[in-house]
Write an enzyme that holds these catalytic residues in place. Structure first.
Site, PDB file in Angstrom:
ATOM      1  N   ASN A 110       0.840  -1.203   0.000  1.00  0.00           N
ATOM      2  CA  ASN A 110       0.000   0.000   0.000  1.00  0.00           C
ATOM      3  C   ASN A 110       0.873   1.250   0.000  1.00  0.00           C
ATOM      4  OD1 ASN A 110      -2.711  -0.927   0.097  1.00  0.00           O
ATOM      5  ND2 ASN A 110      -2.534  -1.385   2.288  1.00  0.00           N
ATOM      6  N   LYS A 193      -6.528   3.667  -4.270  1.00  0.00           N
ATOM      7  CA  LYS A 193      -6.461   2.845  -3.053  1.00  0.00           C
ATOM      8  C   LYS A 193      -6.269   3.730  -1.817  1.00  0.00           C
ATOM      9  CE  LYS A 193      -6.327  -0.997  -0.622  1.00  0.00           C
ATOM     10  NZ  LYS A 193      -5.317  -2.019  -0.527  1.00  0.00           N
TER      11      LYS A 193
HETATM   12  N1  LIG Z   1      -2.796  -7.564   5.114  1.00  0.00           N
HETATM   13  C1  LIG Z   1      -3.662  -7.060   4.249  1.00  0.00           C
HETATM   14  O1  LIG Z   1      -4.843  -7.454   4.239  1.00  0.00           O
HETATM   15  C2  LIG Z   1      -3.230  -6.038   3.259  1.00  0.00           C
HETATM   16  C3  LIG Z   1      -1.933  -5.541   3.233  1.00  0.00           C
HETATM   17  N2  LIG Z   1      -1.582  -4.670   2.241  1.00  0.00           N
HETATM   18  C4  LIG Z   1      -0.222  -4.154   2.165  1.00  0.00           C
HETATM   19  O2  LIG Z   1       0.655  -5.218   1.834  1.00  0.00           O
HETATM   20  C5  LIG Z   1       1.963  -4.980   2.355  1.00  0.00           C
HETATM   21  C6  LIG Z   1       2.390  -6.207   3.145  1.00  0.00           C
HETATM   22  O3  LIG Z   1       1.548  -6.268   4.283  1.00  0.00           O
HETATM   23  P1  LIG Z   1       1.251  -7.596   5.097  1.00  0.00           P
HETATM   24  O4  LIG Z   1       1.418  -8.787   4.244  1.00  0.00           O
HETATM   25  O5  LIG Z   1      -0.047  -7.384   5.781  1.00  0.00           O
HETATM   26  O6  LIG Z   1       2.431  -7.541   6.173  1.00  0.00           O
HETATM   27  P2  LIG Z   1       2.975  -8.726   7.105  1.00  0.00           P
HETATM   28  O7  LIG Z   1       3.617  -8.076   8.272  1.00  0.00           O
HETATM   29  O8  LIG Z   1       1.914  -9.742   7.347  1.00  0.00           O
HETATM   30  O9  LIG Z   1       4.075  -9.405   6.183  1.00  0.00           O
HETATM   31  C7  LIG Z   1       5.343  -8.866   5.984  1.00  0.00           C
HETATM   32  C8  LIG Z   1       6.334  -9.978   6.135  1.00  0.00           C
HETATM   33  O10 LIG Z   1       7.656  -9.454   5.929  1.00  0.00           O
HETATM   34  C9  LIG Z   1       8.505 -10.206   6.756  1.00  0.00           C
HETATM   35  N3  LIG Z   1       9.771  -9.531   7.035  1.00  0.00           N
HETATM   36  C10 LIG Z   1      10.002  -8.493   7.876  1.00  0.00           C
HETATM   37  N4  LIG Z   1      11.318  -8.206   7.907  1.00  0.00           N
HETATM   38  C11 LIG Z   1      11.910  -9.081   7.077  1.00  0.00           C
HETATM   39  C12 LIG Z   1      13.254  -9.315   6.715  1.00  0.00           C
HETATM   40  N5  LIG Z   1      14.258  -8.592   7.228  1.00  0.00           N
HETATM   41  N6  LIG Z   1      13.519 -10.315   5.839  1.00  0.00           N
HETATM   42  C13 LIG Z   1      12.534 -11.066   5.345  1.00  0.00           C
HETATM   43  N7  LIG Z   1      11.241 -10.905   5.659  1.00  0.00           N
HETATM   44  C14 LIG Z   1      10.939  -9.928   6.519  1.00  0.00           C
HETATM   45  C15 LIG Z   1       7.744 -10.399   8.037  1.00  0.00           C
HETATM   46  O11 LIG Z   1       8.266 -11.506   8.718  1.00  0.00           O
HETATM   47  P3  LIG Z   1       8.206 -11.581  10.337  1.00  0.00           P
HETATM   48  O12 LIG Z   1       6.733 -11.528  10.663  1.00  0.00           O
HETATM   49  O13 LIG Z   1       8.838 -12.900  10.613  1.00  0.00           O
HETATM   50  O14 LIG Z   1       8.975 -10.397  10.833  1.00  0.00           O
HETATM   51  C16 LIG Z   1       6.316 -10.612   7.526  1.00  0.00           C
HETATM   52  O15 LIG Z   1       5.994 -11.958   7.456  1.00  0.00           O
HETATM   53  C17 LIG Z   1       1.846  -3.701   3.181  1.00  0.00           C
HETATM   54  O16 LIG Z   1       2.268  -2.599   2.426  1.00  0.00           O
HETATM   55  C18 LIG Z   1       0.335  -3.590   3.462  1.00  0.00           C
HETATM   56  O17 LIG Z   1      -0.108  -2.258   3.662  1.00  0.00           O
HETATM   57  C19 LIG Z   1      -2.443  -4.315   1.253  1.00  0.00           C
HETATM   58  C20 LIG Z   1      -3.730  -4.781   1.255  1.00  0.00           C
HETATM   59  C21 LIG Z   1      -4.234  -5.612   2.285  1.00  0.00           C
HETATM   60  C1  LIG Z   2      -8.460  -2.099   2.085  1.00  0.00           C
HETATM   61  C2  LIG Z   2      -7.684  -3.136   2.873  1.00  0.00           C
HETATM   62  C3  LIG Z   2      -8.476  -3.541   4.067  1.00  0.00           C
HETATM   63  C4  LIG Z   2      -7.602  -4.372   2.049  1.00  0.00           C
HETATM   64  O1  LIG Z   2      -7.411  -4.228   0.748  1.00  0.00           O
HETATM   65  C5  LIG Z   2      -6.305  -2.600   3.201  1.00  0.00           C
HETATM   66  O2  LIG Z   2      -5.649  -2.119   2.309  1.00  0.00           O
HETATM   67  C6  LIG Z   2      -5.681  -2.558   4.538  1.00  0.00           C
HETATM   68  O3  LIG Z   2      -6.129  -3.196   5.482  1.00  0.00           O
HETATM   69  O4  LIG Z   2      -4.672  -1.844   4.659  1.00  0.00           O
END
Ligand SMILES: NC(=O)C1=CN([C@@H]2O[C@H](COP(=O)(O)OP(=O)(O)OC[C@H]3O[C@@H](n4cnc5c(N)ncnc54)[C@H](OP(=O)(O)O)[C@@H]3O)[C@@H](O)[C@H]2O)C=CC1
Ligand SMILES: CC(C)(CO)C(=O)C(=O)O
Length: 317
Positions: A110, A193
């Site tokens: 995001n 978004k």
């Molecule tokens: N979750 C959602 O529903 C949504 C998220 N987004 C966006 O997607 C992006 C990702 O978010 P999200 O998946 O929720 O985040 P998470 O925190 O779930 O995932 C990020 C991952 O990165 C890993 N990580 C952190 N540091 C390191 C490192 N040094 N080396 C390797 N891996 C590492 C973490 O591992 P560890 O936990 O072991 O530190 C974690 O598993 C963000 O920008 C978010 O805003 C967009 C839409 C929806």
């Molecule tokens: C809009 C939503 C909930 C999922 O796409 C999101 O981007 C967030 O939780 O940051």
């Protein structure tokens, strides 16, 4: 530059959490070769694989290609960045060793400004972005819970239309059961978004509320709408136009969503750093640089900065 990927495509996931873990697991389940970079979950994932609880069907991948060190990952055609943007300072070390010469980085995060960061590392020709419409979170080591939605809007960073490689990646995601909308205007999609993320991510933290609570109270609903209107104005700094009907649709769509804690709220509760730079500061910087005044966004940004600093000083329970 050639914008077609080979017929056999190897994927890497940098950040195996809610987004990377979910989409990467779906790609592997669909038969694609996927390599996962792990962090604190490495030992568990080596032992037990990835577990996905999903509204579209639970599944486990008992064996995945898991790594702690990018130098062990073979060169990949598509490197998906799904770290939190707060970790993007790591990308200069993480990306070069694994990106195939003809490969592309697909940023699934995001906010704004990430494509520029990655372009400086791998070259602007090798950058794509995606905006995920999904409600997902990591509930334990290697364990992802997918609550709702799942589609992605994807586009090239450089304005070059719908390229062959974009269609190839979209086809791989489609094979994995993920709907992909290909866009010729990634920046517009990112601003759209933000119409959601700026009010709901920010206010959910500051007002300690879910999406439903924010919309069900007249005063917080007013703030949501004001902020959405400001994002619409801010987007004009990048010559992007967001229609009023888009804002109305986003409000009605969110009303129909199950009450949800946005990702920033989940980060706040877990005492993790908040994605303020990508979601607030970058848009503010672009818009104020163009002389646009955004008082509500600026207020929310400063409140979040304060709360983030305080929150990081407190121990996690
Ligand atoms: N979750 C959602 O529903 C949504 C998220 N987004 C966006 O997607 C992006 C990702 O978010 P999200 O998946 O929720 O985040 P998470 O925190 O779930 O995932 C990020 C991952 O990165 C890993 N990580 C952190 N540091 C390191 C490192 N040094 N080396 C390797 N891996 C590492 C973490 O591992 P560890 O936990 O072991 O530190 C974690 O598993 C963000 O920008 C978010 O805003 C967009 C839409 C929806
Ligand atoms: C809009 C939503 C909930 C999922 O796409 C999101 O981007 C967030 O939780 O940051």
């Amino acid at each position: 530059m050639e914008t077609t990927l080979p017929n056999y495509r190897r994927y890497a996931i940098i950040g195996t959490g809610a987004i990377g873990g979910f989409y990467g697991a779906r790609l592997q389940r669909a038969g694609l070769e996927v390599h996962f970079l792990l962090h604190t979950d490495y030992a568990t994932v080596c032992q037990s694989g990835l577990v996905i609880d999903s509204i579209e069907g639970h599944f486990t991948l008992p064996q995945v290609n898991a790594y702690q060190d990018v130098h062990q990952i073979p060169p990949c055609d598509v490197v998906i960045v799904s770290l939190k943007t707060t970790q993007n300072h790591l990308l200069p070390q993480l990306l070069p060793p694994i990106l195939q010469e003809s490969g592309v980085v697909l940023i699934l995060q995001n906010g704004l400004g990430m494509e520029e960061i990655v372009a400086k590392i791998v070259g602007e020709q090798r950058v794509m972005g995606g905006i995920c419409f999904i409600c997902s979170h990591k509930v334990g080591p290697g364990h992802i819970c997918h609550l709702d939605y799942g589609s992605i809007t994807m586009g090239e960073y450089l304005p070059r239309g719908i390229t062959a490689r974009l269609s190839q990646i979209a086809a791989d995601f489609n094979q994995a059961g993920i709907a992909v909308q290909m866009t010729e205007d990634l920046l517009l999609a990112r601003w759209q978004k933000l119409v959601w993320n700026i009010p709901f991510n920010g206010l959910s933290v500051v007002l300690n509320a879910t999406t439903a609570e924010l919309l069900n109270h007249a005063d917080s609903r007013y703030l949501v709408k004001q902020l959405m209107d400001e994002v619409k104005v801010a987007a004009t700094s990048c010559d992007r136009s967001i229609a009023e009907i888009f804002i109305e649709q986003m409000l009605t769509h969110t009303e129909k969503m199950k009450p949800y804690k946005p990702s920033m709220k989940l980060d706040y509760e877990a005492h993790r750093p908040l994605e303020i730079e990508a979601i607030f500061n970058q848009p503010l910087h672009l818009a104020t640089g163009a002389g646009i005044k955004l008082p509500q966004m600026m207020m929310l940004y400063r409140q979040l900065q304060f709360l983030d600093t305080q929150n990081r000083l407190k121990p996690t329970n």
